[in-house]
Design an enzyme around this catalytic site. Structure first.
Site, PDB file in Angstrom:
ATOM      1  N   SER A   1       0.844  -1.289   0.107  1.00 12.67           N
ATOM      2  CA  SER A   1       0.100   0.034  -0.058  1.00 12.67           C
ATOM      3  C   SER A   1       0.795   1.200  -0.122  1.00 12.67           C
ATOM      4  CB  SER A   1      -0.973  -0.005   1.279  1.00 12.67           C
ATOM      5  OG  SER A   1      -0.306   0.023   2.404  1.00 12.67           O
TER       6      SER A   1
ATOM      7  N   HIS B   1      -5.500  -3.842  -1.733  1.00 14.74           N
ATOM      8  CA  HIS B   1      -5.389  -3.018  -2.805  1.00 14.74           C
ATOM      9  C   HIS B   1      -5.299  -3.582  -3.924  1.00 14.74           C
ATOM     10  CE1 HIS B   1      -4.640   0.884  -0.350  1.00 14.74           C
ATOM     11  NE2 HIS B   1      -4.170   0.036   0.675  1.00 14.74           N
TER      12      HIS B   1
ATOM     13  N   LYS C   1     -12.366  -0.274  -0.255  1.00 16.76           N
ATOM     14  CA  LYS C   1     -11.265   0.429  -0.944  1.00 16.76           C
ATOM     15  C   LYS C   1     -11.955   0.608  -2.501  1.00 16.76           C
ATOM     16  CE  LYS C   1      -7.210  -0.230   1.548  1.00 16.76           C
ATOM     17  NZ  LYS C   1      -7.946  -0.724   2.797  1.00 16.76           N
TER      18      LYS C   1
END
Length: 411
Positions: A201, A229, A259
């Protein structure tokens, strides 16, 4: 008298603290502020989109994990509202009593299909997933080989399991192979597991999953991938494991729904037997109330949108390319990111904080990230271009980066 003193000082709120605690907090908070390590929280007034409002000012938002812009998607909002009208605002119980709604079952079926696995289990957050799944399978008689740059939730999950933690150098396959061989041949451990982020990340680089799987197969080691991610970003949305075509080779696929998916929650996907075990042995599943109906319904709609079209992913990648090229051309150090995560590495913590503050003042919200989130001396401003950004927004942001970068002598 002392209690009355605190009462009056705190505006009539009855507060009683020890001198030891007061001293500890003041000393350490002052120290963090002096070294540029104190994090200020800026409440966002309204939705977390490509443009946000803070303290009444509109800013170009380059700090959100909302990769595909789905956090404000109209169809997802409609699905959430419909779910509230039908199911209410809360699940009402933990999953194992009567908090499992038919919506939760549908979500888990969708997640398994999305990740290409036999089954999946949903949790309240991605952090919960790592605390839950690692400790449900690994114990003090086992060992975990963990990438040195793994996320804090992985580190905490490993600690909770009480397994021996063997750190290997970041994405160093020679070091991993050496340590895997030593651990296997030592005969000390009942089970071995390799854990890695799919996408890291802070730097945006991608794990070397093909090599990791090869090493794992050689030494009969489980593989656990945290794809927080990667989900919605790589593999046409399905994530890092799918990107490499390894859905049948990775034992644990973990990810967040907060996310790119745009909502909240987390999941672990894998074999049916693994999911069955997690449902009876992972403590956050057993002892926390289930995710709300609105969040579940919005997530289901998000997965449908992602799997039915790559339009948002395509726009996200185009915006990522454009911003990276612009920052690099200006002379910023942006590392070797392979994903939309785009760090501007400044180094000194105080300079990083000042850089972020000046960007804010000029109209760009790009949060400073310093120790302990990243190693000391590697402070950076992390940019997250999304599908919702326009070219005009990115051009304006680049102009501000140029102005502030030259002003502070960074470029």
């Amino acid at each position: 008298m002392k209690r009355l003193h605190y009462y009056l000082l705190n505006g009539g709120i009855d507060v009683m603290t020890s001198k030891t605690l007061d001293h500890f907090l003041k000393e350490n908070l002052d120290d963090l502020k002096e070294r540029g390590l104190y994090n200020e929280i800026d409440p966002v007034e309204g939705a977390n989109g490509a443009i946000i409002k803070i303290d009444g000012r509109e800013l170009i938002n380059l700090s959100s994990n909302n990769y595909l812009g789905l956090a404000t998607n109209e169809r997802m909002k409609e699905a959430a509202i419909e779910a509230i009208n039908e199911y209410g605002v809360g699940a009402g119980a933990v999953r194992t009593i009567n908090g499992t709604l038919d919506l939760h079952v549908k979500l888990e079926e969708k997640l398994a299909e999305f990740k290409g696995t036999e089954a999946a289990i949903s949790y309240q957050s991605g952090f919960n997933c790592n605390m839950a799944a690692i400790s449900a399978v690994m114990d003090k008689n086992d060992a975990i080989l963990s990438d040195e740059l793994n996320h804090a939730s992985i580190i905490d999950g490993c600690r909770l399991s009480k397994a021996k933690i063997i750190r290997f150098n970041h994405s160093d396959m020679e070091d991993l192979r050496t340590k895997a061989k030593e651990a296997k041949e030592s005969g000390q451990y009942n089970k071995l597991m390799i854990i890695t982020d799919g996408v890291f990340s802070m730097d945006g680089d991608v794990a070397k999953l093909p090599e990791i799987v090869e090493i794992a197969e050689e030494f009969d080691i489980m593989v656990y991938v945290d794809d927080a991610h990667g989900s919605g970003v790589l593999g046409k949305g399905a994530g890092t494991v799918k990107h490499f075509g390894l859905s049948d080779k990775v034992d644990f696929q973990m990810g967040t729904l907060s996310k790119a998916i745009g909502v909240v929650g987390g999941y672990v996907a894998g074999k049916q037997s693994l999911i069955d075990w997690l449902k009876v042995r992972s403590r956050p599943f057993l002892f926390s109330t289930a995710v709300t109906p609105a969040d579940v319904a919005a997530t289901i709609k998000s997965l449908e949108l992602i799997t039915n079209s790559t339009e948002l992913q395509d726009q996200m990648w185009e915006n990522s390319r454009y911003l990276k090229e612009g920052l690099k051309k200006l002379g910023f150090e942006i590392g070797n990111s392979e994903t939309p995560i785009t760090p501007c590495i400044i180094g000194d913590e105080n300079t990083t904080q000042k850089f972020s503050k000046r960007l804010n003042e000029e109209g760009v919200y790009a949060k400073s990230i310093v120790f302990p989130t990243v190693p000391r001396g590697t402070g950076r401003v992390r940019n997250m271009p999304t599908a919702a950004h326009t070219k005009e927004m990115l051009d304006n942001a680049l102009a501000i980066y140029e102005k502030v970068g030259k002003e502070l002598g960074i470029i």
